[in-house]
Design an enzyme around this catalytic site. Structure first.
Site, PDB file in Angstrom:
ATOM      1  N   HIS A  20     -11.177  -2.978   3.122  1.00 32.58           N
ATOM      2  CA  HIS A  20     -11.026  -2.505   4.504  1.00 32.58           C
ATOM      3  C   HIS A  20     -11.852  -1.254   4.782  1.00 32.58           C
ATOM      4  CE1 HIS A  20      -8.319  -0.129   2.094  1.00 32.58           C
ATOM      5  NE2 HIS A  20      -8.199   0.745   3.080  1.00 32.58           N
ATOM      6  N   ASP A  21     -12.339  -0.585   3.726  1.00 36.18           N
ATOM      7  CA  ASP A  21     -13.128   0.636   3.886  1.00 36.18           C
ATOM      8  C   ASP A  21     -14.611   0.433   3.604  1.00 36.18           C
ATOM      9  OD1 ASP A  21     -11.102   2.358   4.664  1.00 36.18           O
ATOM     10  OD2 ASP A  21     -10.594   2.938   2.605  1.00 36.18           O
ATOM     11  N   ASP A  74       0.855  -1.178   0.000  1.00 36.97           N
ATOM     12  CA  ASP A  74       0.000   0.000   0.000  1.00 36.97           C
ATOM     13  C   ASP A  74       0.897   1.236   0.000  1.00 36.97           C
ATOM     14  OD1 ASP A  74      -2.407   1.566   0.290  1.00 36.97           O
ATOM     15  OD2 ASP A  74      -3.270  -0.156   1.340  1.00 36.97           O
ATOM     16  N   GLU A  78      -6.318   4.075  -6.085  1.00 33.68           N
ATOM     17  CA  GLU A  78      -7.627   4.359  -5.490  1.00 33.68           C
ATOM     18  C   GLU A  78      -8.042   5.768  -5.916  1.00 33.68           C
ATOM     19  OE1 GLU A  78      -9.746   4.268  -1.102  1.00 33.68           O
ATOM     20  OE2 GLU A  78      -7.777   5.199  -1.324  1.00 33.68           O
ATOM     21  N   ASP A  84      -3.057   4.709  -2.392  1.00 32.57           N
ATOM     22  CA  ASP A  84      -4.158   5.270  -1.621  1.00 32.57           C
ATOM     23  C   ASP A  84      -4.533   6.669  -2.136  1.00 32.57           C
ATOM     24  OD1 ASP A  84      -5.865   5.111   0.876  1.00 32.57           O
ATOM     25  OD2 ASP A  84      -4.699   6.903   1.349  1.00 32.57           O
TER      26      ASP A  84
END
Length: 556
Positions: A333-334, A99, A257, A200
């Site tokens: 995870h979100d 990440d 993302e 991210d």
């Protein structure tokens, strides 16, 4: 220039390290725990492991506030542990994705600690600083985790921008020194042998010059600055520079993302000439059922309308076919757990529903992502008390909408959190029925979902009809069948609110994919009798009758 497209044939498994497997019994998942579970992941058949952040961090936002990009968080282990995990992953013929969080750092990062000291030090322009306007914030933007997007620092007499928590100051990508520092970080990990990055909120790195005020919804305190921060004017330029300087020199995969991106934008970001990224994470399909009260945004407990879901996914399938590449995901995870969000976690139908959702997604064109526990049909945890939550976004939302603005009642907001909170995805992995679900021998950092005695990996591995083995079959079919990976896409019956059916076609092979999104038995005839049944999540039934949450795939 590297031109390998192995990412198109891959299936990715996302690991939230804190909640995957604890190896040293401190209640927190770690790198050695992941290594311990590699045989399980190998059995599932996935090709790539994506790790959420494992860098040194104060953990204000569960690792997305990074204090040192080249050090491992002690909770997760050491750099030696990481290198052993990377080596073991490769020995098991899987790849490892890290990440990359470079829109912002932690306020504890050395760069920010120096930057905030004065307006004339070497790091002064590493972040986005602005003078007060009439004694107040430089503009009206609100942060994603509620409150203002600006925090004042007396030492400089200025405000700094943070699109997320105050402890997550935004980097100034207009500064070429910042970009070079980021590229050095990327090379540090790529030279260790990792196989790529998930980036991210990478589409927030270019802000509109002048940072104008955003529009304010009636009743809101802060303006929406997203039109000035998402997909900004220099984003393509920055990504192309990153590609030239770093990405093109390694045989890796990249996914960015990008909230707010459209298929038109994604064709540039994930173009087939390989000059930017391989694919993006878009948010359209996971943002369909927002609250009618726009002030509440994502917070709601409404079901997603199937026709809207089909329209959204189809828009991306058709929009990127032949010009870009899709990422395919239901949850991460979100996001809340997929069976609870898009189907049902009712014990009577959960297994069928989980398989149906897997079929719907994995037969689309793109690279599929499985979030840990999805292959078991793990569900939302359904908390009923505020003190059970841990996530900063959830707690801040409750504080903002219930306590401060008083626009929603406490019990209603708790229902919204139960449906949409990120904490639903962050409960520890359910390995077996023993105390702490085989995750740890001590109390975990975060409470387990109470249904772990019914839903766990050990139980599913003993049951050939489990969600796990169905997902194993989905992965296997994708590897075997080029039509799943590369075929064109055609939606059938766009307005049907019960069934999601579509065709995939590639070099003379046509697949018919039929998914019943309801708990009802319904009649549908797609001329499936002309085909050969490839996959079904039920024992053989009547040709045109679909049972609750039934999935079928035919080769025509």
């Amino acid at each position: 220039m590297m031109s390998s497209n192995w990412f198109k044939d891959a299936v990715v498994y996302q690991i939230y390290p804190r909640s995957f497997q604890d190896s040293n019994n401190d209640g927190i998942g770690d790198l050695n725990g992941i290594k311990q579970r590699l045989p399980y992941l190998k059995k599932l058949g996935v090709d790539v492991l994506w790790l959420n952040p494992i860098y040194r961090s104060p953990d204000v936002d569960n690792g997305y506030d990074i204090a040192d990009y080249e050090a491992i968080h002690p909770d997760f282990g050491t750099m030696d542990d990481f290198e052993q995990l990377l080596s073991a992953t490769h020995e098991n013929q899987m790849k490892l994705l890290m990440d990359l969080v470079v829109n912002h750092t932690s306020d504890q990062h050395r760069w920010f600690q120096e930057s905030k000291k004065s307006q004339d030090n070497p790091y002064a322009d590493y972040y986005i600083w602005r003078d007060p306007v009439d004694g107040h914030e430089p503009n009206n933007w609100g942060a994603s985790f509620n409150g203002s997007a600006w925090t004042y620092v007396p030492e400089r007499g200025q405000y700094y921008l943070h699109l997320f928590a105050p402890e997550q100051p935004d980097l100034n990508w207009e500064n070429p020194e910042v970009r070079q520092q980021v590229y050095n970080i990327m090379r540090f990990w790529l030279d260790k042998g990792i196989d790529g990055f998930r980036m991210d909120v990478i589409n927030k790195i270019s802000k509109v010059p002048g940072l104008p005020n955003g529009p304010i919804t009636e009743g809101e305190v802060y303006g929406d600055g997203s039109r000035f921060t998402d997909n900004g004017p220099r984003l393509n330029e920055f990504l192309q520079e990153m590609n030239r300087e770093v990405l093109s020199h390694y045989d890796i995969m990249t996914v960015g993302e990008m909230p707010g991106a459209t298929p038109e934008m994604a064709r540039k970001y994930s173009n087939l000439d390989g000059s930017e990224l391989n694919m993006i994470f878009q948010f359209e399909h996971v943002s369909l059922a927002g609250n009618p009260d726009s002030r509440l945004g994502k917070w709601n407990d409404r079901p997603v309308k199937l026709s809207q879901l089909k329209h959204s996914l189809s828009r991306w399938q058709e929009g990127l076919d032949g010009s870009g590449w899709n990422s395919l995901y239901w949850n991460n995870h979100d996001q809340p757990r997929t069976v609870s969000r898009f189907a049902t976690d009712d014990p009577g139908y959960r297994v069928k529903a989980a398989k149906m959702l897997g079929t719907t997604l994995h037969f689309l064109q793109g690279t599929p992502y499985i979030y840990q526990g999805e292959e078991l049909g793990m569900t939302n945890v359904h908390y009923t008390k505020l003190e059970q939550y841990e996530d900063i976004e959830s707690l801040n939302a409750y504080d903002e909408y219930v306590k401060k603005e008083k626009i929603v009642k406490p019990q209603t907001m708790l229902k919204y959190l139960s449906h949409m909170s990120r904490d639903n995805a962050r409960t520890p992995m359910q390995w077996d029925e023993t105390q702490n679900a085989g995750f740890s021998e001590v109390e975990p950092w975060f409470a387990l979902n109470p249904n772990y005695q019914e839903i766990n990996a050990k139980k599913e591995l003993l049951d050939q009809d489990s969600v796990f083995y169905y997902y194993q079959k989905l992965v296997e079919l994708r590897h075997q069948c080029p039509a799943i990976r590369y075929g064109s896409y055609q939606l059938l019956d766009p307005k049907d609110e019960q069934v999601f059916a579509y065709l995939r076609e590639y070099q003379g092979t046509t697949l018919l994919v039929i998914n019943n999104f309801t708990a009802e038995t319904i009649e549908r005839d797609y001329d499936q009798g002309k085909g050969k049944l490839l996959l079904d999540n039920y024992p053989k039934g009547e040709l045109s009758r679909l049972r609750p949450y039934e999935s079928r795939v035919y080769i025509l």
